[in-house]
Scaffold this active site. Structure first.
Site, PDB file in Angstrom:
ATOM      1  N   SER A 141       0.855  -1.190   0.000  1.00  0.00           N
ATOM      2  CA  SER A 141       0.000   0.000   0.000  1.00  0.00           C
ATOM      3  C   SER A 141       0.883   1.230   0.000  1.00  0.00           C
ATOM      4  CB  SER A 141      -0.900   0.010   1.234  1.00  0.00           C
ATOM      5  OG  SER A 141      -1.532   1.270   1.387  1.00  0.00           O
ATOM      6  N   TYR A 154      -2.130  -1.095   9.744  1.00  0.00           N
ATOM      7  CA  TYR A 154      -2.236  -1.518   8.347  1.00  0.00           C
ATOM      8  C   TYR A 154      -0.932  -1.269   7.600  1.00  0.00           C
ATOM      9  CZ  TYR A 154      -3.964  -1.658   3.528  1.00  0.00           C
ATOM     10  OH  TYR A 154      -4.143  -1.949   2.205  1.00  0.00           O
TER      11      TYR A 154
END
Length: 246
Positions: A141, A154
């Site tokens: 990401s 995350y």
């Protein structure tokens, strides 16, 4: 059915979002696709139906990506159905957003079980099974580099994905198998929109110089490139696909 001329792709998280679009694109490129999914059997079935009705080959297989027995069975099923595995796209993931001070540690454990252990388990099977000339594509990401507030758990899990990706690329020396990761920025999926108000969405869409959210199609095209012969000299890389967010 072991036709060695048929290229075969395993896509985890293939029932929805970016993974679903990856499944579509790889099928168009002529791959037989194994759609890995965790819970949504209906959507996985629809993904397969769409491909089969277009004259391509696909099956759906349920597997918890963090369960090594289930993932080994997923790869076994791919080999039984189509004779081998050439491309593995690991798109399955989960997210949990909260400041470090507030995050429930049970959420942290669940997130890392899927995102870190799951990536390791899937890559372990891929490392053992992907045929020469093949490719492994993981999902990181852009949060790893952008470091947005509330995304620590995350982003940390996706930093682990990047480490696994870069090291596996080196460990597969001599195998003629590439290993790369794609790191999307804000992308218009149901998971992205969940829990965000219009102001937040507009703010995120305005961040790239291209002034829009990414789409699942944007990301799927990049994955398809990395899985193709055109990308054979791209190896051990993290491709930040975010429209130019600084």
């Amino acid at each position: 059915m072991g036709n060695t001329q048929q290229r075969v792709a395993v896509v985890t998280g293939g029932s929805r979002g970016i993974g679903r679009q990856v499944v579509r694109w790889l099928a168009v490129e002529g791959f037989a696709v194994v759609v890995g999914y965790a819970n949504d059997a209906d959507q996985a079935g629809l993904a397969v139906k769409e491909i089969v009705e277009a004259g391509r080959r696909a099956i759906a297989v349920r597997a918890d990506v963090a369960d090594e027995t289930a993932v080994a069975a997923l790869f076994d099923r791919a080999e039984q159905a189509y004779g081998g595995v050439d491309v593995v796209v690991h798109a399955a993931a989960r997210t949990s957003l909260a400041p470090i001070a507030d995050l429930d540690l049970a959420e942290l454990d669940d997130l890392h079980r899927t995102n870190v252990r799951g990536t390791f388990v899937v890559n372990q099977q891929a490392a053992r099974r992907v045929r020469a000339g093949g490719a492994i594509v993981n999902f990181s990401s852009s949060d790893v580099a952008l470091a947005p507030v509330g995304h620590a758990a995350y982003a940390a899990s996706k930093a682990a994905v990047e480490a696994i990706t870069l090291i596996l690329a080196r460990e597969l020396r001599g195998r003629d198998v590439t290993v790369n990761a794609v790191a999307p920025g804000p992308t218009a999926t149901d998971l992205f929109f969940d829990g965000k108000d219009e102001e937040t969405i507009a703010h995120l869409a305005a961040q790239p110089p291209l002034q829009r959210l990414g789409t699942p199609e944007d990301i799927a095209e990049i994955v398809t490139f990395l899985a193709s012969p055109a990308a054979r000299w791209v190896n051990g890389q993290v491709l930040r696909a975010n429209g130019g967010i600084a």
